[in-house]
Scaffold this active site. Structure first.
Site, short mmCIF file in Angstrom:
data_model
loop_
_atom_site.label_atom_id
_atom_site.label_comp_id
_atom_site.label_asym_id
_atom_site.label_seq_id
_atom_site.Cartn_x
_atom_site.Cartn_y
_atom_site.Cartn_z
N TYR A 90 26.31 -17.37 1.33
CA TYR A 90 27.12 -17.15 1.40
C TYR A 90 26.86 -18.34 3.12
O TYR A 90 25.97 -17.34 3.86
CB TYR A 90 28.13 -15.98 2.00
CG TYR A 90 28.98 -15.19 1.64
CD1 TYR A 90 29.29 -16.12 -0.13
CD2 TYR A 90 29.01 -14.29 1.46
CE1 TYR A 90 30.55 -15.44 -0.79
CE2 TYR A 90 29.81 -13.03 0.37
CZ TYR A 90 30.79 -14.44 -0.57
OH TYR A 90 31.17 -13.81 -1.99
N LYS B 209 27.16 -16.66 -6.59
CA LYS B 209 28.38 -16.65 -6.74
C LYS B 209 28.90 -17.20 -5.02
O LYS B 209 28.17 -16.71 -3.84
CB LYS B 209 28.46 -15.24 -6.45
CG LYS B 209 30.09 -14.56 -6.09
CD LYS B 209 29.99 -12.97 -6.74
CE LYS B 209 31.06 -12.27 -6.30
NZ LYS B 209 31.71 -11.82 -4.85
P1 FBP Z 1 36.79 -10.88 -3.46
O1 FBP Z 1 37.29 -11.16 -4.83
O2 FBP Z 1 37.35 -8.87 -3.67
O3 FBP Z 1 36.78 -11.58 -2.57
O4 FBP Z 1 35.11 -9.83 -3.78
C1 FBP Z 1 34.15 -10.88 -3.50
C2 FBP Z 1 32.97 -10.43 -2.64
O5 FBP Z 1 31.67 -11.54 -2.65
C3 FBP Z 1 32.59 -9.01 -2.75
O6 FBP Z 1 31.81 -8.95 -3.36
C4 FBP Z 1 32.36 -8.45 -1.40
O7 FBP Z 1 32.06 -8.03 -0.52
C5 FBP Z 1 32.99 -9.94 -0.44
O8 FBP Z 1 33.52 -10.84 -1.31
C6 FBP Z 1 31.95 -10.41 0.67
O9 FBP Z 1 33.50 -10.77 1.56
P2 FBP Z 1 33.20 -11.33 2.84
O10 FBP Z 1 31.45 -11.71 3.03
O11 FBP Z 1 33.50 -12.94 2.56
O12 FBP Z 1 34.31 -10.59 3.42
#
Ligand code: FBP
Length: 262
Positions: free
Chosen positions: A143, A174
């Site tokens: 991210y 991911k």
């Molecule tokens: P979701 O399908 O609910 O979006 O989950 C994916 C995920 O990567 C989780 O593993 C993680 O908790 C969350 O999204 C983190 O999302 P962000 O940092 O964007 O709030």
């Protein structure tokens, strides 16, 4: 040691059930049903997800009875959404302890572009080597975030994240999908032989979710890791079945959606 993907992938593809949002977002994501990790593990087992993604505490307290039913990707770092600081996700669990808890793979969040990137990369390097010593695949959540990241959803950064994941040694990446299918195809190429999975995001309509799944699979993704779009839905098993039709059977979303409507 050879990396063993066989416990979490089928024909190189996977659908994972993400349940680490309690730490990342807080319980605002939950209702009385999905607040209970047993509810999630039952969904994971009945819908035959390729793995469930848990943090250490939930794995310790809830996973053992499911150890033969659904593989575990243990997320070994995490953070809350509360502090307004440069993003960095603290390592909470060792690889050794993850193995003790029954993990078939290790999950780790990398905030590429964060001012804390140096520490993040150093820590990830150690984790990646330890995991590989056990033959475990490493799934990196990539991210791009922090004060230097102008647009975390840009196609350029989506591809950059994929390359970062490959070069740091992650086996599976991911990432978030920004809706640009062509750009996503390029990002998958940038990931080389690291496999790319897409996060679900906020709960959306079924048609949108299934179209996204089909678009990313057509552009070279190896699957999805979905949380809220499954366990916030009133029919989680049907949504999972529809996603599996798309991921494993290359069904069109217009056909797969019938699984949910029937
Ligand atoms: P979701 O399908 O609910 O979006 O989950 C994916 C995920 O990567 C989780 O593993 C993680 O908790 C969350 O999204 C983190 O999302 P962000 O940092 O964007 O709030």
């Amino acid at each position: 040691m050879e990396i063993d993907f066989s416990r979490i992938l089928k024909k190189g593809k996977g659908l994972f059930l993400a349940y680490d949002q309690g730490l990342e977002h807080g319980p605002a994501d939950f209702n009385l049903a999905n607040l209970d990790p047993n509810y999630i593990l039952e969904i994971g087992k009945k819908a035959k997800f390729n793995a469930v993604i848990l943090q250490k505490g939930t794995a310790e307290k809830y996973y053992e009875p499911y150890i033969h039913d659904i593989p575990l990707i243990l997320k070994i770092n995490g953070k809350t959404r509360i502090p307004e600081i440069e993003p960095i996700s603290a390592q909470i669990c060792s690889v050794k302890y993850a193995v003790k808890l029954g993990a078939s793979a290790i999950g780790y969040t990398i905030y590429d572009g964060s001012a804390m990137e140096t520490q993040i990369f150093e820590a990830f390097g150690k984790v990646q080597e330890e995991a590989h010593d056990y033959g475990l695949p490493v799934v990196a959540w990539l991210y791009p975030r922090g004060k230097f990241v102008q647009n975390e959803n840009s196609t350029d950064l989506m591809a950059y994240s994929c390359r970062v994941g490959l070069e740091l040694g992650a086996d599976m990446l991911k990432i978030r999908y920004n809706g640009d299918a062509k750009g996503f195809g390029w990002a998958v190429k940038c990931a080389g032989n690291a496999k790319v999975f897409v996060a679900g995001g906020f709960k959306t309509g079924e048609n949108e979710l299934l179209k996204m799944a089909a678009d990313v699979m057509n552009a070279g993704a190896s699957g999805l890791a979905v949380g809220r779009n499954i366990w916030q839905h009133s029919e989680p098993l049907k949504v999972a079945a529809a996603l599996k039709d798309i991921i494993f059977e290359t069904k069109a979303p217009e056909l797969a959606v019938k699984r949910i409507k029937q």
